[in-house]
Design an enzyme around this catalytic site. Structure first.
Site, short mmCIF file in Angstrom:
data_model
loop_
_atom_site.label_atom_id
_atom_site.label_comp_id
_atom_site.label_asym_id
_atom_site.label_seq_id
_atom_site.Cartn_x
_atom_site.Cartn_y
_atom_site.Cartn_z
N SER A 98 -12.82 39.18 4.25
CA SER A 98 -13.96 38.75 5.07
C SER A 98 -15.25 38.75 4.27
CB SER A 98 -14.11 39.68 6.28
OG SER A 98 -12.89 39.79 6.97
N1 SAH Z 1 -10.53 43.44 6.28
C1 SAH Z 1 -9.61 42.62 5.54
C2 SAH Z 1 -9.53 41.25 6.19
C3 SAH Z 1 -8.18 40.66 6.11
S1 SAH Z 1 -7.93 39.22 7.09
C4 SAH Z 1 -10.02 42.57 4.09
O1 SAH Z 1 -11.05 43.15 3.74
O2 SAH Z 1 -9.30 42.01 3.27
C5 SAH Z 1 -7.19 39.88 8.55
C6 SAH Z 1 -5.86 40.57 8.38
O3 SAH Z 1 -5.34 40.90 9.67
C7 SAH Z 1 -4.76 39.73 7.69
O4 SAH Z 1 -4.33 40.40 6.55
C8 SAH Z 1 -3.68 39.63 8.76
O5 SAH Z 1 -2.36 39.64 8.22
C9 SAH Z 1 -3.95 40.87 9.59
N2 SAH Z 1 -3.36 40.86 10.94
C10 SAH Z 1 -3.30 39.85 11.84
N3 SAH Z 1 -2.65 40.25 12.95
C11 SAH Z 1 -2.30 41.57 12.75
C12 SAH Z 1 -1.59 42.54 13.52
N4 SAH Z 1 -1.10 42.27 14.74
N5 SAH Z 1 -1.42 43.77 12.98
C13 SAH Z 1 -1.90 44.08 11.75
N6 SAH Z 1 -2.56 43.20 10.97
C14 SAH Z 1 -2.76 41.95 11.46
#
Ligand code: SAH
Length: 272
Positions: A114
């Site tokens: 993000s």
């Molecule tokens: N804060 C993270 C953002 C990653 S994007 C960073 O700094 O990199 C959001 C993430 O949420 C993705 O990796 C996606 O796989 C995850 N995600 C989506 N649905 C999810 C769920 N039900 N449980 C756990 N993770 C989930």
């Protein structure tokens, strides 16, 4: 990883009033991956390069922090965390030169790290909760959507304990590698469907999600401690888009506020 004490005094500005803004002001923490990949080939921020600074330089991060401050981030503990975590270590080497720009970057499997300004906004909202304000730290944290682990590292500096859940195994493994030997904080990474939360370590004083769904999973509210705060992107039927939902849990029930319009990746069910 050893347990930290609260490290930062809380100096918080007032919460902005709940508002729903138009699409022009949508905060886009995760832009389309093809755009991020295309930008990966362009030159890095000229300010960063012209100063001749290595990415490990504190000065590069301080410039990012100055931009966040200029953009209205007022939560000092959050700004200090951004100043200390090396974001370039959480992205692929080819993207490292863009790590301190206010941009999302691909982290694999169609997911993105993000944008700093959106992460800062969410963490500031979390910090402005009643419990966190009084304590001066986020307490026991549940993070849904570990991704590459960058926000997890920030959270580790702002809390007493972080449990972070990721549903995609390769990203869970990547975050584990990024955070191996992470010197600060009590961090636990779990490969599971975050929609279920994580009962065994509940309750949590703070819950933050990096993916948004149509509804708020009941498990998150159940696992939120009394006096705790949850910040998550959620579909907003009124605008047809996503907004940041802030939920506070009290003995009398829950209070919800809708904040900025955002655009996060979907919260999916199950693991993969
Ligand atoms: N804060 C993270 C953002 C990653 S994007 C960073 O700094 O990199 C959001 C993430 O949420 C993705 O990796 C996606 O796989 C995850 N995600 C989506 N649905 C999810 C769920 N039900 N449980 C756990 N993770 C989930």
């Amino acid at each position: 990883m050893s347990k930290p004490g609260p490290r930062f005094p809380a100096r918080l500005g007032p919460l902005q009033p709940a508002s729903k803004t138009g699409s022009a002001s949508v905060l886009r923490p995760q832009r389309p991956v093809h755009e991020a990949a295309r930008d990966a080939t362009r030159r890095s921020d000229p300010g960063t390069r012209s100063a001749g600074l290595g990415l490990d330089s504190q000065a590069v991060r301080l410039r990012m922090v100055a931009r966040l401050r200029a953009d209205g981030v007022r939560c000092e503990p959050v700004l200090q965390a951004f100043a200390s975590v090396e974001r370039h270590r959480f992205v692929d080497t080819a993207l490292a030169t863009q790590a301190y720009e206010d941009t999302s970057l691909p982290i694999g499997l169609g997911q993105t790290i993000s944008k700093p300004s959106v992460v800062a906004r969410m963490l500031s909202l979390l910090f402005a909760g009643e419990g966190a304000s009084a304590r001066g730290h986020l307490g026991r944290v549940l993070e849904i959507g570990t991704g590459c682990g960058y926000q997890t590292a920030l959270l580790a500096l702002l809390s007493t304990r972080v449990l972070s859940i990721e549903r995609l195994k390769p990203l869970h493994d990547k975050a584990r590698a990024h955070l191996a030997g992470w010197p600060q904080g009590d961090v636990r990474l779990v490969y599971a469907d975050g929609r279920q939360g994580h009962g065994p370590s509940a309750p949590y004083d703070s819950i933050v999600a990096a993916a948004g769904g149509d509804d708020l999973p009941a498990a998150w509210i159940d696992q939120l401690a009394m006096g705790g705060r949850l910040v998550a992107p959620m579909h907003d039927a009124a605008s047809g888009g996503q907004v940041l939902l802030v939920l506070d849990k009290h003995a009398g029930g829950v209070r919800r506020q809708l904040h900025d319009a955002v655009h996060f990746v979907p919260l999916k069910s199950g693991t993969a």
